[in-house]
Motif scaffolding. Structure first.
Motif, PDB file in Angstrom:
ATOM      1  N   GLN A  77       0.964   4.148  -2.847  1.00  0.00           N
ATOM      2  CA  GLN A  77       0.781   5.576  -2.561  1.00  0.00           C
ATOM      3  C   GLN A  77       1.964   6.396  -3.061  1.00  0.00           C
ATOM      4  O   GLN A  77       1.786   7.487  -3.606  1.00  0.00           O
ATOM      5  N   LEU A 109       0.835  -1.200   0.000  1.00  0.00           N
ATOM      6  CA  LEU A 109       0.000   0.000   0.000  1.00  0.00           C
ATOM      7  C   LEU A 109       0.873   1.255   0.000  1.00  0.00           C
ATOM      8  O   LEU A 109       0.612   2.204  -0.741  1.00  0.00           O
ATOM      9  N   GLN A 110       1.923   1.254   0.828  1.00  0.00           N
ATOM     10  CA  GLN A 110       2.827   2.407   0.853  1.00  0.00           C
ATOM     11  C   GLN A 110       3.512   2.599  -0.502  1.00  0.00           C
ATOM     12  O   GLN A 110       3.681   3.732  -0.962  1.00  0.00           O
ATOM     13  N   ALA A 128      -8.922  -3.680  -2.570  1.00  0.00           N
ATOM     14  CA  ALA A 128      -7.609  -3.299  -3.103  1.00  0.00           C
ATOM     15  C   ALA A 128      -7.558  -3.389  -4.630  1.00  0.00           C
ATOM     16  O   ALA A 128      -6.764  -2.698  -5.265  1.00  0.00           O
ATOM     17  N   ASP A 159     -11.088  -6.917   2.172  1.00  0.00           N
ATOM     18  CA  ASP A 159     -10.043  -5.915   1.942  1.00  0.00           C
ATOM     19  C   ASP A 159      -9.300  -6.191   0.636  1.00  0.00           C
ATOM     20  O   ASP A 159      -8.920  -5.266  -0.078  1.00  0.00           O
ATOM     21  N   GLN A 206      -0.998  -5.932  -3.087  1.00  0.00           N
ATOM     22  CA  GLN A 206      -1.640  -5.799  -1.782  1.00  0.00           C
ATOM     23  C   GLN A 206      -2.850  -6.729  -1.701  1.00  0.00           C
ATOM     24  O   GLN A 206      -3.057  -7.394  -0.683  1.00  0.00           O
ATOM     25  N   SER A 207      -3.617  -6.802  -2.776  1.00  0.00           N
ATOM     26  CA  SER A 207      -4.792  -7.675  -2.810  1.00  0.00           C
ATOM     27  C   SER A 207      -4.407  -9.131  -2.559  1.00  0.00           C
ATOM     28  O   SER A 207      -5.047  -9.826  -1.766  1.00  0.00           O
ATOM     29  N   MET A 230      -1.207  -2.258  -5.873  1.00  0.00           N
ATOM     30  CA  MET A 230      -2.525  -2.544  -5.298  1.00  0.00           C
ATOM     31  C   MET A 230      -2.902  -4.005  -5.554  1.00  0.00           C
ATOM     32  O   MET A 230      -3.497  -4.652  -4.695  1.00  0.00           O
TER      33      MET A 230
END
Length: 176
Positions: free
Chosen positions: A34, A30-31, A68, A64, A52-53, A49
């Protein structure tokens, strides 16, 4: 840690994922996403993303994981990247399956398979078809599962020993 570049975050995410620390990995991905967004790199942000998923799904957080994936398919579609678009749809399907939304998951697995076939990704197409077959089998849809398995064999680039035997039996007409 806030000054780290997206590549460092992504690498830390990969390392944590390999250690089995899926929640920590998801945070790093996630970081990274971003940081890529801040750098106006939509493709890599969407890739992070998707990572992350996957990490969230491995951690048992299907809701969640589904969240993502939001918007990632569109980024890859806009870029004309069929492979990553197909992977994104496949990640969405897996998250839907994790949420027990089986009909939606099957539809997304089908879309992912079509995209990956168009992208020339035979092995990835095979993986998606196998996932659909497993879901169909769990639901008692033996014929649909069988068709998914056969379709998974059609494009596989490096068949395993078992896959080669199944392809042989299919070719000589022993299985249909």
């Amino acid at each position: 840690m806030e000054n780290l570049d997206p590549i460092t975050f992504a690498e830390q995410g990969r390392q944590e994922y390999e250690k089995g620390n899926h929640i920590t990995a998801a945070g790093f991905f996630l970081q990274a996403a971003q940081a890529y967004q801040k750098a106006q790199d939509e493709l890599n942000a969407a890739e992070m993303m998707n990572n992350q998923s996957v990490a969230l799904l491995q951690a048992g957080k299907a809701k969640d994981a589904l969240e993502a994936t939001e918007g990632t398919e569109e980024v890859f579609q806009k870029a004309g990247d069929l492979k990553r678009q197909g992977i994104s749809v496949g990640n969405r399907a897996a998250a839907l399956e994790g949420l027990k939304k089986n009909e939606e998951a099957l539809a997304e697995y089908e879309r992912a398979a079509v995209l990956l076939e168009k992208a020339g990704e035979g092995d990835m197409h095979s993986v998606v078809r196998k996932a659909a077959a497993n879901l169909n089998l769990k639901r008692g849809r033996v014929t649909a599962a069988q068709m998914d398995v056969y379709d998974s064999l059609r494009l596989v680039e490096k068949p395993s020993f078992t896959q080669r035997i199944l392809k042989f039996f299919k070719r000589i007409g022993m299985i249909r």
